[in-house]
Design a protein around this motif. Structure first.
Motif, PDB file in Angstrom:
ATOM      1  N   PRO A  33      10.809  -2.485  -7.988  1.00  0.00           N
ATOM      2  CA  PRO A  33      10.240  -1.558  -6.997  1.00  0.00           C
ATOM      3  C   PRO A  33       8.728  -1.406  -7.111  1.00  0.00           C
ATOM      4  O   PRO A  33       8.043  -1.243  -6.097  1.00  0.00           O
ATOM      5  CB  PRO A  33      10.952  -0.228  -7.311  1.00  0.00           C
ATOM      6  CG  PRO A  33      12.240  -0.633  -7.951  1.00  0.00           C
ATOM      7  CD  PRO A  33      11.888  -1.849  -8.775  1.00  0.00           C
ATOM      8  N   TRP A  37       6.112  -2.271  -4.161  1.00  0.00           N
ATOM      9  CA  TRP A  37       5.171  -1.253  -3.687  1.00  0.00           C
ATOM     10  C   TRP A  37       3.722  -1.758  -3.765  1.00  0.00           C
ATOM     11  O   TRP A  37       2.957  -1.640  -2.805  1.00  0.00           O
ATOM     12  CB  TRP A  37       5.325   0.031  -4.483  1.00  0.00           C
ATOM     13  CG  TRP A  37       4.497   1.161  -3.959  1.00  0.00           C
ATOM     14  CD1 TRP A  37       4.804   2.007  -2.939  1.00  0.00           C
ATOM     15  CD2 TRP A  37       3.207   1.566  -4.439  1.00  0.00           C
ATOM     16  NE1 TRP A  37       3.794   2.920  -2.747  1.00  0.00           N
ATOM     17  CE2 TRP A  37       2.791   2.677  -3.649  1.00  0.00           C
ATOM     18  CE3 TRP A  37       2.363   1.111  -5.456  1.00  0.00           C
ATOM     19  CZ2 TRP A  37       1.575   3.311  -3.852  1.00  0.00           C
ATOM     20  CZ3 TRP A  37       1.150   1.752  -5.650  1.00  0.00           C
ATOM     21  CH2 TRP A  37       0.772   2.849  -4.843  1.00  0.00           C
ATOM     22  N   SER A  99       8.618   3.962   0.424  1.00  0.00           N
ATOM     23  CA  SER A  99       7.754   3.024  -0.281  1.00  0.00           C
ATOM     24  C   SER A  99       6.671   2.478   0.644  1.00  0.00           C
ATOM     25  O   SER A  99       5.496   2.381   0.271  1.00  0.00           O
ATOM     26  CB  SER A  99       8.601   1.862  -0.833  1.00  0.00           C
ATOM     27  OG  SER A  99       7.795   0.811  -1.307  1.00  0.00           O
TER      28      SER A  99
END
Length: 201
Positions: A33, A37, A99
């Protein structure tokens, strides 16, 4: 990607065969993640074609929307996940949208590129350490770059869902599929090593 690009079991079996170690999976759950991002932050600065309308909206200091490459790729990724597994994709949508919006807001910072580059680079190092030390084999991206890069976020999301009890029958099937794929890959790697040894001797 292969002709089975829209077969969720085949795609996840391919990716899962490179991520069977619990420590390596945990590293991916944390750092994938972050990579996604920071990548959204970095590609946001790439100029879009002139026919793309200029859309910029700031919700707050921490949430914003820009119609740029970051948003375009985010939409394409999410559409693909809906094709693979609609329910899991629907559960992933809030996190994916958040995000994207926070990455867009972060691009307003003067030093966003430098920070994103450093964090992205460190996260990739963690991924390679997970593969080299914990998994003991090369990452999936060396065999299928596009498949690995696109599947990684959804694989991590599904791993979390499976841990929480999501679709146990599907989880069981995927574990079996991963076992078969892992055996196939190990056989290919073993055949290559034996062929190399025969050449040397």
């Amino acid at each position: 990607m292969s002709v089975s690009a829209f077969d969720v079991r085949k795609q996840l079996a391919f990716y899962g065969a490179y991520h069977s170690n619990a420590t390596n999976i945990l590293i991916h759950v944390v750092f994938v993640p972050v990579i996604i991002w920071t990548s959204k932050v970095l590609i946001a600065d790439i100029p879009v074609p002139s026919f793309v309308p200029a859309v910029h909206y700031t919700f707050s200091d921490y949430l914003a929307f820009d119609l740029n490459w970051s948003a375009i790729f985010a939409a394409i990724y999410l559409a693909y996940y809906y094709i693979l597994e609609p329910t899991a994709a629907a559960l992933y949508t809030p996190q994916w949208v958040l995000s994207t919006l926070t990455a867009a807001a972060f691009t307003r910072a003067d030093n966003h590129v430098q920070i994103a580059c450093v964090v992205n680079g460190l996260s990739w190092i963690a991924q390679f350490v997970g593969h080299g030390v914990a998994e003991g084999r090369a990452p999936a991206l060396l065999d299928n770059l596009l498949g690995a890069v696109v599947l990684a976020p959804f694989f991590v999301h599904l791993e979390i869902l499976f841990t929480l009890g999501f679709r146990p029958e599907m989880h069981k099937q995927l574990k079996n599929d991963v076992g078969v794929e892992l055996a196939r890959i190990k056989k290919i790697e073993g055949d290559k090593k034996r062929a190399a040894q025969r050449k040397v001797t």
